[in-house]
Write a protein that holds these residues in place. Structure first.
Motif, mmCIF file in Angstrom:
data_model
loop_
_atom_site.group_PDB
_atom_site.id
_atom_site.type_symbol
_atom_site.label_atom_id
_atom_site.label_comp_id
_atom_site.label_asym_id
_atom_site.label_seq_id
_atom_site.Cartn_x
_atom_site.Cartn_y
_atom_site.Cartn_z
ATOM 1 N N VAL A 147 -14.942 -15.338 -12.607
ATOM 2 C CA VAL A 147 -14.942 -13.884 -12.627
ATOM 3 C C VAL A 147 -14.220 -13.324 -13.917
ATOM 4 O O VAL A 147 -13.081 -13.300 -13.950
ATOM 5 C CB VAL A 147 -14.684 -13.053 -11.504
ATOM 6 N N SER A 148 -14.960 -12.624 -14.683
ATOM 7 C CA SER A 148 -14.384 -11.769 -15.866
ATOM 8 C C SER A 148 -13.902 -10.591 -15.326
ATOM 9 O O SER A 148 -14.642 -9.614 -14.891
ATOM 10 C CB SER A 148 -15.310 -11.567 -17.052
ATOM 11 N N PHE A 149 -12.509 -10.457 -15.285
ATOM 12 C CA PHE A 149 -12.097 -9.264 -14.509
ATOM 13 C C PHE A 149 -12.610 -7.918 -15.283
ATOM 14 O O PHE A 149 -12.847 -6.921 -14.529
ATOM 15 C CB PHE A 149 -10.463 -9.403 -14.482
ATOM 16 N N LEU A 154 -15.565 -3.312 -14.876
ATOM 17 C CA LEU A 154 -16.580 -2.493 -15.293
ATOM 18 C C LEU A 154 -17.944 -2.251 -14.349
ATOM 19 O O LEU A 154 -18.399 -1.223 -14.221
ATOM 20 C CB LEU A 154 -17.169 -3.017 -16.623
ATOM 21 N N GLY A 155 -18.297 -3.381 -13.719
ATOM 22 C CA GLY A 155 -19.298 -3.441 -12.669
ATOM 23 C C GLY A 155 -18.854 -2.307 -11.495
ATOM 24 O O GLY A 155 -19.775 -1.806 -10.984
ATOM 25 N N ILE A 156 -17.828 -2.276 -11.322
ATOM 26 C CA ILE A 156 -17.240 -1.630 -9.943
ATOM 27 C C ILE A 156 -17.210 -0.240 -10.388
ATOM 28 O O ILE A 156 -17.599 0.736 -9.676
ATOM 29 C CB ILE A 156 -16.054 -2.152 -9.310
ATOM 30 N N LEU A 157 -16.744 0.136 -11.673
ATOM 31 C CA LEU A 157 -16.862 1.417 -12.187
ATOM 32 C C LEU A 157 -18.415 2.005 -12.089
ATOM 33 O O LEU A 157 -18.586 3.020 -11.738
ATOM 34 C CB LEU A 157 -16.147 1.589 -13.515
ATOM 35 N N PHE A 158 -19.218 1.002 -12.725
ATOM 36 C CA PHE A 158 -20.767 1.466 -12.595
ATOM 37 C C PHE A 158 -21.275 1.704 -11.202
ATOM 38 O O PHE A 158 -21.915 2.635 -11.057
ATOM 39 C CB PHE A 158 -21.551 0.358 -13.258
ATOM 40 N N ALA A 159 -20.773 0.855 -10.492
ATOM 41 C CA ALA A 159 -21.178 1.256 -8.933
ATOM 42 C C ALA A 159 -20.783 2.393 -8.456
ATOM 43 O O ALA A 159 -21.661 3.013 -7.730
ATOM 44 C CB ALA A 159 -20.559 -0.108 -7.934
ATOM 45 N N ILE A 160 -19.345 2.728 -8.600
ATOM 46 C CA ILE A 160 -18.873 4.109 -8.173
ATOM 47 C C ILE A 160 -19.769 5.346 -8.649
ATOM 48 O O ILE A 160 -20.155 6.214 -8.050
ATOM 49 C CB ILE A 160 -17.374 4.139 -8.575
ATOM 50 N N ILE A 161 -20.058 5.031 -9.942
ATOM 51 C CA ILE A 161 -20.717 6.286 -10.606
ATOM 52 C C ILE A 161 -22.123 6.231 -10.022
ATOM 53 O O ILE A 161 -22.785 7.272 -9.736
ATOM 54 C CB ILE A 161 -20.696 6.186 -12.071
#
Length: 182
Positions: A147-149, A154-161
């Motif tokens: 996994v590229s941290f 960035l994926g988690i940030l996108f998920a939150i937004i």
């Protein structure tokens, strides 16, 4: 005497009080459902073990948009998306319950503005999503998924937004339906 149309402005709770109230209400609703807690903890683990590990031996790679992708990585991203969709469904359920039993009207009349309702109710959901995503990451790494941290963060940030968008949409949908079966 306060007129009905001015009631919300006169009984305004304030941002931090409203957010604290919404987080505590969602937490209390959540902790009464032990089955839901167990499901949220174990579903990323079980999905990864059964889908990625179970089928990963049979399907080493998948062609996605013209490129070969490791099957376990492909499933990892699918489970990540599943966690987000499940949170959207839960948001509709919680708002429908609030509406059905008059809790939404009481909250709005009690000074919680719609923005506070969406934002405050979303905080606990975001914490739940983050915990599930961390569990999924740990299990995936345990089974050898690279996994590229930076991309994962960035994926988690996108998920939150995006979850606040979905939560807002869920509130709008829930206001128009009478019960969760609808």
């Amino acid at each position: 005497m306060i007129k009905a149309e001015n009631f919300r402005q006169a009984s305004h709770m304030g941002f931090f009080s409203a957010i604290k109230f919404m987080v505590l209400v969602k937490f209390n609703a959540y902790k009464t459902s032990i089955a839901q807690m167990i499901r949220q903890i174990f579903s990323p683990i079980l999905y990864f073990i059964f889908l990625a590990q179970g089928l990963g031996a049979l399907i080493p790679t998948v062609t996605f948009m013209g490129e070969k992708v490791n099957y376990k990585t492909y499933v990892f991203l699918g489970i990540f998306a599943y966690i987000l969709v499940t949170a959207f469904s839960e948001s509709i359920y919680r708002t429908t319950v609030d509406k059905r039993y008059g809790l939404l009207a009481l909250k709005l009349q009690g000074g919680i503005k719609p923005f506070y309702y969406v934002f405050g109710g979303g905080i606990f959901m975001e914490i739940s999503i983050l915990i599930q995503c961390l569990i999924l990451l740990a299990v995936a790494m345990l089974f050898g998924v690279r996994v590229s941290f930076p991309l994962y963060l960035l994926g988690i940030l996108f998920a939150i937004i995006s979850m606040y968008f979905w939560r807002s949409l869920a509130v709008l949908i829930s206001i128009g339906i009478k019960d969760y079966r609808t």
